[in-house]
Design a protein around this motif. Structure first.
Motif, short mmCIF file in Angstrom:
data_model
loop_
_atom_site.label_atom_id
_atom_site.label_comp_id
_atom_site.label_asym_id
_atom_site.label_seq_id
_atom_site.Cartn_x
_atom_site.Cartn_y
_atom_site.Cartn_z
N ILE A 471 0.81 -1.22 0.05
CA ILE A 471 0.14 -0.23 0.25
C ILE A 471 0.77 1.24 -0.19
O ILE A 471 0.39 2.11 -0.83
CB ILE A 471 -0.73 -0.15 1.21
N ALA A 472 1.98 1.27 0.72
CA ALA A 472 2.80 2.32 0.80
C ALA A 472 3.41 2.84 -0.77
O ALA A 472 3.30 3.99 -0.89
CB ALA A 472 3.94 2.27 1.70
N GLN A 473 3.69 1.90 -1.45
CA GLN A 473 4.10 1.92 -2.92
C GLN A 473 2.90 2.60 -3.64
O GLN A 473 3.13 3.63 -4.64
CB GLN A 473 4.31 0.75 -3.39
N THR A 474 1.60 2.43 -3.34
CA THR A 474 0.42 3.07 -4.00
C THR A 474 0.32 4.49 -3.62
O THR A 474 -0.09 5.36 -4.42
CB THR A 474 -0.68 2.10 -3.72
N TRP A 475 0.94 4.70 -2.56
CA TRP A 475 0.76 5.96 -2.05
C TRP A 475 1.83 7.00 -2.41
O TRP A 475 1.94 8.15 -1.86
CB TRP A 475 0.80 6.07 -0.34
N GLY A 476 2.75 6.38 -3.06
CA GLY A 476 3.83 7.30 -3.87
C GLY A 476 5.01 7.57 -2.67
O GLY A 476 5.85 8.58 -2.99
N PHE A 477 5.04 6.64 -1.57
CA PHE A 477 6.40 6.99 -0.80
C PHE A 477 7.48 6.65 -1.64
O PHE A 477 7.76 5.68 -2.10
CB PHE A 477 6.13 5.79 0.58
N PRO A 478 8.63 7.22 -1.07
CA PRO A 478 9.98 7.06 -1.78
C PRO A 478 10.34 5.74 -1.48
O PRO A 478 10.39 5.05 -0.10
CB PRO A 478 10.90 8.40 -0.97
N ARG A 479 11.31 5.30 -2.08
CA ARG A 479 11.92 3.94 -2.06
C ARG A 479 12.50 3.99 -0.67
O ARG A 479 12.72 2.86 -0.02
CB ARG A 479 12.71 3.67 -3.03
N LEU A 480 13.29 5.11 -0.36
CA LEU A 480 13.79 4.97 0.92
C LEU A 480 13.13 4.59 2.11
O LEU A 480 13.40 3.93 3.12
CB LEU A 480 14.47 6.45 1.06
N ILE A 481 11.83 5.24 2.09
CA ILE A 481 10.75 4.97 3.31
C ILE A 481 10.25 3.51 3.17
O ILE A 481 10.11 3.02 4.20
CB ILE A 481 9.86 6.01 3.05
N VAL A 482 9.94 3.06 1.82
CA VAL A 482 9.29 1.88 1.61
C VAL A 482 10.27 0.63 2.36
O VAL A 482 9.84 -0.43 2.95
CB VAL A 482 9.03 1.66 0.17
N ARG A 495 26.51 -2.12 12.75
CA ARG A 495 26.45 -0.63 12.47
C ARG A 495 26.14 -0.38 11.03
O ARG A 495 26.52 -1.06 10.16
CB ARG A 495 27.74 -0.04 12.76
N PRO A 496 25.07 0.48 10.94
CA PRO A 496 24.54 0.61 9.26
C PRO A 496 25.56 1.43 8.63
O PRO A 496 26.37 2.25 9.25
CB PRO A 496 23.36 1.56 9.47
N LEU A 497 25.71 1.34 7.22
CA LEU A 497 26.65 1.90 6.51
C LEU A 497 26.25 2.90 5.60
O LEU A 497 27.03 3.74 5.14
CB LEU A 497 27.33 0.66 5.62
N ASN A 498 25.05 3.23 5.44
CA ASN A 498 24.52 4.25 4.67
C ASN A 498 23.08 4.80 5.29
O ASN A 498 22.64 4.24 6.02
CB ASN A 498 24.21 3.76 3.16
N PRO A 499 22.67 5.90 4.86
CA PRO A 499 21.51 6.54 5.47
C PRO A 499 20.17 5.63 5.21
O PRO A 499 19.38 5.56 6.28
CB PRO A 499 21.22 7.59 4.51
N GLU A 500 20.15 4.84 4.15
CA GLU A 500 18.77 4.10 3.80
C GLU A 500 18.85 3.00 5.00
O GLU A 500 17.89 2.61 5.98
CB GLU A 500 19.06 3.18 2.69
N ASP A 501 20.27 2.15 5.44
CA ASP A 501 20.46 1.26 6.38
C ASP A 501 19.99 2.00 7.91
O ASP A 501 19.20 1.36 8.83
CB ASP A 501 21.64 0.65 6.67
N ARG A 502 20.41 3.27 7.77
CA ARG A 502 20.33 3.77 9.22
C ARG A 502 18.90 4.19 9.64
O ARG A 502 18.24 3.98 10.72
CB ARG A 502 20.97 5.40 9.25
N LEU A 503 17.98 4.55 8.47
CA LEU A 503 16.50 4.67 8.66
C LEU A 503 15.88 3.27 9.08
O LEU A 503 14.85 3.47 9.91
CB LEU A 503 15.96 5.44 7.38
N ARG A 504 16.29 2.27 8.46
CA ARG A 504 15.85 0.87 8.56
C ARG A 504 15.96 0.53 10.24
O ARG A 504 14.99 0.12 10.79
CB ARG A 504 16.17 -0.08 7.77
N VAL A 505 17.16 0.94 10.51
CA VAL A 505 17.67 0.47 12.06
C VAL A 505 16.62 1.66 13.11
O VAL A 505 16.31 0.79 13.83
CB VAL A 505 19.02 0.78 12.38
N PHE A 506 16.65 2.56 12.93
CA PHE A 506 15.86 3.56 13.72
C PHE A 506 14.47 3.25 13.71
O PHE A 506 13.67 2.97 14.65
CB PHE A 506 16.02 5.09 13.22
#
Length: 802
Positions: A471-482, A495-506
């Motif tokens: 559903i998030a994909q149908t709402w147009g959420f950015p790939r980073l968030i999905v 320890r996360p290596l990039n911003p995308e991994d850090r967001l997933r950790v948080f």
């Protein structure tokens, strides 16, 4: 009349338009009847004729059962003529004149055939550009046949310069405003035809071409009140999507609209699929379409996501999008004035423009989406469970924001909020759309001691994680968030290596903390908190004690937030868990309404609350601003705007921010249709419209361009003498001669007010505001004094910036 056109023998006239006549004729070579359309233009233009002939030859290649084919195209005495297959029957306009509105099933059948024809043309790179009932024939077998592609053009966002081609009542907004035509323009015209099939009436009636075009460009088309109840909400939404003024919100193709109609008629059954997860997502989407709130929510969330994700982010565009929803505007302002956001350094904030400036685009997006989501969970049969899920999701967002704020690594904390809030979107959607299935899943959790995901797979055929991501994909959420919505594996997290991994950790950390609070007995919570701290010790630079204090701070903030949105924590199990942890009480500067009270604040409370910095919902809707309740509300908004400007002027302000806050305050306070700022351009000695608020303000602002060489009209008088002028009726014989022609051509407003901004007696800028109907603007003495104070503060800002 000549009895021949080319080799064809004229039998009789079939019909005529402004530049064309259609004849029934006989082809002596092939011994058959044909229809001939002659085109006569005021000025003979060989180049235009050559272009039209080329286009006609291109269209003649189309072969489709729902398209009337062109047999031949040629010139005679400077006029172009097109030879069509003769189709006995009536055109759709004549057909509807006799039948009136059609039943939805019949209207859809006709529309499907029309869309098939248009989709076939689009596949060949051809845009119709004049789709309307009189260009659709209904033959003797009642088969729809689309004709008159004679003015069509190759696809590719074709520009037509200043000349209009087509029929004004069936033009798309982008063609009227920008002279661009593409597949989505034809979809809009198809939507207008569909409207006519369903109602038996033209969507935009009237003979004044300019007014018709202006209404199409400026106003959303909606079904008449006397007929809107006759259609399912799902069908009305389908129609409204085709008629969306923003091309990006429309069906992207005729084929997609055709598929939507097919889906509407299809039985609501879950078809077997090789991928049961996709079957469940499809089923969920079909169930959502039955509810009016899902389309509204998804389109609003999608619009806000689209703007804030754009590389050319515009404060005005974001503000205008939010201001279109009056309720959203006031709820957002109430939230940004909560204790948490005040700590961000904003002080009292009374305009969306300043909220964006102080908090940033991402923060405003977080708040707006939070408000939208909450609004769509109210007053449902399972409202208590929904509020619990929403409260849990909001706490996850707040936790992530606080944890990210303490992180040594730079991270967008508002992205962390959004990612964490929607990490468990699948659970929230399941509770909303599948309440019975959700109850069954909870029974399984208690009786079989299985995991939530195992229960979801058995009951729904899909994990809640996959459901939310779909559903998030149908709402147009950015790939980073999905991507952050996917849970982390078991064991210690690296320890996360990039911003995308850090967001997933948080997102995972904050939601695991919420799970401890929601699902663990009080005496076991400390032990579970220690496990989480150990699991994330390498990935997050917070020890167990810091994690504990962050949790307490977040619970305190959510308690404050619950008071702001009038959510009683004692009414939900999760809310009681929050209170049991020891969160701080509600701050006295917030106002909590009792159950069953009016959603807006009483007038006496409103004034008190605004002085305390919490902007509350007025008790009147946007379109009721002219009623007797207006003065108190408008004065309160004006006072809050003045305070807002005072806070800005004592800081290191930007002039554009001051001017934008001034305009937005005026726009909201008096419920104007539009408010526009004009600035003097010294080089050309002209007054130029720069920006404004209102549905069509950005486009109307472009029309405000007039020389400052004095002429005795209203605008020059206001600027030359430095006087504020209110015109109650532009058609009043006493004043009509003083209204300049450029204004009447550009703006369909019968009442307006002008506030000149003068320095040393010279008009350097001008604020213009209007309403549609004569007499709608009434300004009390106190309101006028406050409006002038706002204007003077804007003048002060200009002086300080020179």
């Amino acid at each position: 009349m000549s009895k021949h056109i080319g080799r064809f023998e004229i039998i009789r006239e079939l019909g005529r338009g402004a530049q064309s006549i259609v004849y029934l004729a006989r082809d002596p070579h092939l011994q058959r009847q044909v229809a001939i359309k002659t085109l006569h233009f005021t000025r003979s233009d060989p180049q235009q004729n050559r272009q039209l002939l080329d286009e006609a030859r291109m269209v003649s290649q189309l072969r489709h059962p729902n398209i009337v084919p062109i047999f031949e195209a040629a010139e005679e005495r400077g006029d172009l003529y097109l030879v069509f297959q003769y189709v006995p029957g009536k055109n759709l306009a004549e057909y509807l004149a006799l039948s009136g509105a059609l039943k939805p099933a019949r209207a859809i059948t006709i529309m499907q055939a029309i869309l098939d024809a248009i989709a076939h043309a689009h596949a060949a790179g051809i845009i119709h550009r004049d789709l309307k009932p009189s260009n659709i024939l209904i033959d003797d077998d009642e088969l729809p046949r689309v004709m008159d592609f004679g003015i069509a053009a190759r696809n590719g966002g074709l520009g037509d310069g200043g000349q209009l081609t087509g029929t004004p009542a069936y033009m798309a907004p982008e063609y009227i405003l920008q002279r661009t035509s593409n597949e989505r323009s034809d979809v809009f015209s198809a939507g207008l035809v569909f409207y006519e099939l369903l109602t038996g009436k033209r969507a935009v009636p009237g003979n004044d071409i300019l007014l018709v075009m202006k209404q199409i460009a400026d106003e959303d088309i909606r079904l008449p009140q006397d007929s809107s109840g006759l259609f399912e909400e799902r069908l009305a939404h389908l129609l409204y999507r085709a008629l969306a003024r923003d091309p990006q919100s429309r069906y992207e193709s005729a084929r997609q609209m055709r598929d939507a109609l097919d889906d509407y008629l299809a039985p609501e059954t879950l078809m077997p699929s090789a991928d049961p997860r996709q079957s469940t997502i499809d089923f969920l989407l079909r169930r959502m379409r039955h509810k009016s709130d899902f389309p509204a929510l998804s389109e609003s969330v999608g619009a806000i996501n689209r703007i804030t994700a754009s590389e050319n982010q515009s404060i005005s565009e974001v503000s205008n999008t939010i201001l279109k929803d009056f309720s959203l505007t006031n709820k957002l302002l109430r939230m940004v004035n909560s204790v948490y956001y005040q700590q961000a350094g904003g002080g009292n904030i009374s305009t969306v423009s300043r909220a964006v400036v102080v908090l940033g685009l991402d923060a405003v997006r977080s708040i707006a989406i939070t408000v939208l989501l909450l609004d769509h969970l109210q007053n449902k049969d399972n409202a208590s469970q929904l509020k619990e899920e929403f409260l849990r999701a909001n706490l996850a967002g707040v936790l992530a924001r606080n944890i990210a704020g303490k992180s040594a690594v730079r991270l967008d904390i508002e992205q962390a909020f959004i990612c964490s809030m929607f990490h468990n979107l699948g659970r929230l959607l399941s509770q909303y759309y599948f309440p019975e299935e959700s109850a069954e899943m909870k029974r399984m959790l208690l009786q079989k001691n299985c995991s939530e995901e195992a229960a979801a797979l058995q009951v729904l055929g899909i994990s809640l994680e996959d459901l939310g991501i779909g559903i998030a994909q149908t709402w147009g959420f950015p790939r980073l968030i999905v991507n952050s919505m996917r849970r982390l594996p078991a064991g210690n997290i690296r320890r996360p290596l990039n911003p995308e991994d850090r967001l997933r950790v948080f997102a995972s950390l904050s939601n695991e903390l919420c799970a401890v609070l929601a699902e663990t007995a009080n005496e076991q919570q400390a032990k579970e908190l220690h496990k989480i701290a150990t699991r994330f010790s390498e990935a997050v630079t917070l020890d167990e004690q810091e994690l504990h204090s962050t949790l307490e701070k977040s619970l305190e903030q959510v308690t404050q937030f619950a008071a702001i949105i009038h959510l009683n924590l004692q009414q939900t199990r999760f809310g009681r868990q929050i209170k049991a942890w020891g969160a701080a009480p509600v701050y006295p500067s917030t106002v909590e309404l009792t159950a069953g009270a009016d959603d807006g604040l009483a007038e006496t409370v409103l004034a008190d609350v605004i002085t305390e910095g919490v902007v509350a919902d007025p008790v009147v809707e946007r379109d009721e601003f002219a009623a007797e309740a207006e003065p108190l509300v408008s004065e309160a908004i004006l006072l809050a705007g003045i305070q807002d400007l005072s806070n800005v002027l004592v800081s290191n302000f930007k002039l554009n921010d001051v001017l934008r806050i001034t305009l937005e305050t005026i726009y909201r306070a008096k419920g104007f249709t539009r408010v526009i700022l004009c600035i003097r351009e010294a080089r050309s000695n002209s007054m130029l419209g720069r920006f404004g608020f209102g549905p069509d303000a950005p486009d109307i602002a472009k029309s405000f361009r007039f020389s400052l060489v004095f002429t005795p009209d209203i605008f020059h008088v206001a600027l030359a003498k430095g006087v504020d002028i209110l015109i109650s009726d532009t058609n009043d014989p006493k004043i009509s001669a003083r209204i300049p022609g450029w204004f009447r051509k550009a703006v369909a407003a019968e009442t307006f007010v002008i506030f000149p901004l003068c320095i040393n007696g010279n008009g350097v800028a001008m604020i213009y505001a209007d309403r549609t109907q004569a007499g709608e603007i009434v300004i009390s003495e106190k309101e006028l004094a406050l409006l002038r104070t706002l204007r003077n503060m804007a003048v002060l800002a200009i002086k300080q910036s020179i």
